[in-house]
Design an enzyme around this catalytic site. Structure first.
Site, PDB file in Angstrom:
ATOM      1  N   SER A   1       0.849  -1.190   0.000  1.00 33.96           N
ATOM      2  CA  SER A   1       0.000   0.000   0.000  1.00 33.96           C
ATOM      3  C   SER A   1       0.891   1.249   0.000  1.00 33.96           C
ATOM      4  O   SER A   1       2.116   1.167  -0.085  1.00 33.96           O
ATOM      5  CB  SER A   1      -0.917  -0.015   1.230  1.00 33.96           C
TER       6      SER A   1
ATOM      7  N   SER B   1      -2.015   8.400  11.136  1.00 31.56           N
ATOM      8  CA  SER B   1      -3.385   7.905  11.058  1.00 31.56           C
ATOM      9  C   SER B   1      -3.915   8.150   9.653  1.00 31.56           C
ATOM     10  O   SER B   1      -3.977   9.294   9.190  1.00 31.56           O
ATOM     11  CB  SER B   1      -4.267   8.633  12.082  1.00 31.56           C
ATOM     12  N   ASN B   2      -4.271   7.081   8.967  1.00 28.66           N
ATOM     13  CA  ASN B   2      -4.737   7.197   7.579  1.00 28.66           C
ATOM     14  C   ASN B   2      -6.259   7.240   7.557  1.00 28.66           C
ATOM     15  O   ASN B   2      -6.936   6.259   7.254  1.00 28.66           O
ATOM     16  CB  ASN B   2      -4.214   6.012   6.757  1.00 28.66           C
TER      17      ASN B   2
ATOM     18  N   HIS C   1       2.910  21.626  21.760  1.00 28.78           N
ATOM     19  CA  HIS C   1       3.468  22.969  21.646  1.00 28.78           C
ATOM     20  C   HIS C   1       4.357  23.337  22.826  1.00 28.78           C
ATOM     21  O   HIS C   1       4.974  24.419  22.827  1.00 28.78           O
ATOM     22  CB  HIS C   1       2.338  24.004  21.526  1.00 28.78           C
TER      23      HIS C   1
ATOM     24  N   ASP D   1       7.894  23.808  18.193  1.00 30.57           N
ATOM     25  CA  ASP D   1       7.353  25.049  17.646  1.00 30.57           C
ATOM     26  C   ASP D   1       6.861  24.827  16.220  1.00 30.57           C
ATOM     27  O   ASP D   1       7.156  23.800  15.585  1.00 30.57           O
ATOM     28  CB  ASP D   1       8.385  26.176  17.689  1.00 30.57           C
TER      29      ASP D   1
END
Length: 476
Positions: free
Chosen positions: A300, A393-394, A446, A450
């Protein structure tokens, strides 16, 4: 005096014998003692309560999903007893003893607790099996092995059965890397070590077996290439209207998601999105698919995405790090254990491909096939579901272009991939051409990452995928 039966005051009530001729009480006494000395009672089996051991990751309870034995069955060491599912993974419990199953303490779908009896096993008392608390601990070591371990500076943990297997194959446990809790050496570790030494190919587990693709003549009809015209088909499930509310406990992977997401949303997220032109990658994959299929592996796009991410993490290791709870220390992970979110009947699971930094694209594809096969069957182990350092994450396999992925603690970054669409774009000459476009959405912690770092990583990852041949320069 002819005696047919001699009554004894010992544990043996009667001794049937042939005629024994004695002439006085002393002779009778002597004969009686001799007969008792030669006679031994048939030893009865000892019932041992096989308790559910700690399977790691702080798990205290599991759900019994399947029994592989029933009362009255004979079992040997390493035989599978049952399959249990925690809020993190499915685990197959194996026997520590040779014996006969006398009692199952739980029914299917009941909650079993760590440290409580799972089954009762009748063992041969003559073998002198120690209580289970002693079996779990490390038994005394030989002088040679003890000396070797003192040099190494650590204690080797293994059950007696595993030690016996190592001894039979002349393997020093101190040379085997354990994959169990606290580096405990498991049976699989011994077999894998033996395979590496002898070059033998171990037979795959029946549940983890990857079935080669069928010949083209037997494959299902190909799906239409125009994905835009595909109409979603609703899942066929019987709908029952009871008119009453139903309350169910949160169990299994849902329970894990409650814990993980509650902790994740305490992290200050920031997002970054971009689009990737996969035109060249689509063409390359079409050329490589038949070669991978010959080897029995489905290729894939995800192996390319994973490998490109690993190459990017080499340049920006802060994205493959973790932050401690006090936010005082950052740990840069040496291994790239990249997780892949999977949608299963049991819920959302995120197994990870270990050590991507040293794997080829084909090896990543093979490992993904294994994880997907086990995930569909609900057979993923704890080792497959833990230890992740970065996640992709697909979401595009289901639908959608952009999303806002949530970081999986203790990781600090995650990417979500949208569906691949055929869209018009302009080339360098101002001409319109048909491009294969995919959107990506990144989320990062965060507190230590950055926006500029995330953007640079994304640009590097993008360049590898838009020009897949460029990955050859950095592959090892």
């Amino acid at each position: 005096v002819c005696i047919h039966r001699v009554r004894s005051c010992s544990s043996i009530r009667f001794i049937k014998s042939k005629y024994v001729c004695v002439f006085d009480k002393s002779a009778l006494k002597f004969s009686h003692q001799q007969r008792l000395f030669r006679t031994s009672a048939v030893s009865c089996g000892q019932i041992v309560q096989f308790k559910l051991s700690d399977i790691g990751e702080g798990i205290t309870e599991v759900t019994v999903k399947e029994w592989y034995i029933k009362e009255g069955d004979s079992v040997s060491q390493f035989d599978s007893i049952c399959e249990v599912q925690s809020d993190k993974a499915s685990v197959t419990i194996t026997s520590r003893y040779d014996g006969i199953i006398r009692k199952l303490h739980y029914n299917l779908d009941e909650i079993a607790y760590v440290g409580k009896p799972l089954v009762d096993i009748e063992i041969d008392a003559s073998k002198g099996v120690a209580p289970e608390e002693d079996v779990v601990e490390t038994p005394p070591m030989s002088h040679e092995e003890h000396t070797h371990q003192e040099i190494k500076g650590h204690k080797t943990l293994a059950t007696p059965a595993v030690r016996r297997l190592a001894m039979e194959n002349n393997i020093k446990l101190s040379e085997v890397v354990g994959t169990g809790k606290d580096n405990r050496i498991l049976k699989e570790d011994i077999l894998n070590y033996l395979a590496k030494q002898t070059g033998a190919i171990l037979p795959p587990s029946p549940k983890a077996e990857i079935i080669p693709p069928l010949p083209k003549s037997e494959t299902l009809p190909a799906a239409p290439k125009d994905k835009a015209r595909k109409i979603p088909v609703p899942v066929s499930r019987p709908i029952v209207f009871s008119g009453k509310d139903k309350t169910e406990p949160v169990t299994g992977f849902q329970k894990a998601m409650v814990k993980t997401m509650s902790a994740a949303l305490k992290i200050p997220h920031f997002g970054y999105c971009d689009e990737i032109d996969l035109t060249q990658l689509v063409q390359l994959r079409e050329e490589l698919k038949p070669l991978a299929q010959i080897r029995g592996v489905k290729l894939s796009f995800m192996p390319f995405f994973i490998k490109a991410a690993s190459l990017g993490l080499l340049q920006y290791p802060i994205l493959n790090a973790s932050l401690d709870e006090s936010c005082q220390n950052v740990t840069y992970k040496a291994s790239h254990n990249i997780g892949v979110a999977m949608d299963t009947e049991q819920g959302l699971i995120v197994p990870n491909v270990k050590n991507v930094q040293v794997l080829s694209v084909f090896e990543i594809a093979s490992e993904l096939n294994r994880l997907q096969s086990l995930g569909s069957a609900g057979q993923l182990g704890t080792n497959d579901l833990t230890g992740g350092t970065f996640t992709l994450s697909n979401i595009g396999t289901i639908g959608g272009t952009y999303t806002k992925p949530v970081i999986l603690p203790p990781e600090v970054a995650i990417g979500a991939l949208g569906k691949i669409q055929v869209l018009p774009r302009f080339n360098g000459k101002g001409e319109v051409f048909k491009a294969q476009i995919m959107n990506v959405s990144w989320s990062a912690d965060h507190r230590i990452i950055d926006g500029a770092t995330m953007a640079r990583f994304s640009n590097l990852w993008k360049s590898y995928l838009e020009n897949p041949a460029s990955m050859l320069l950095d592959l090892k």
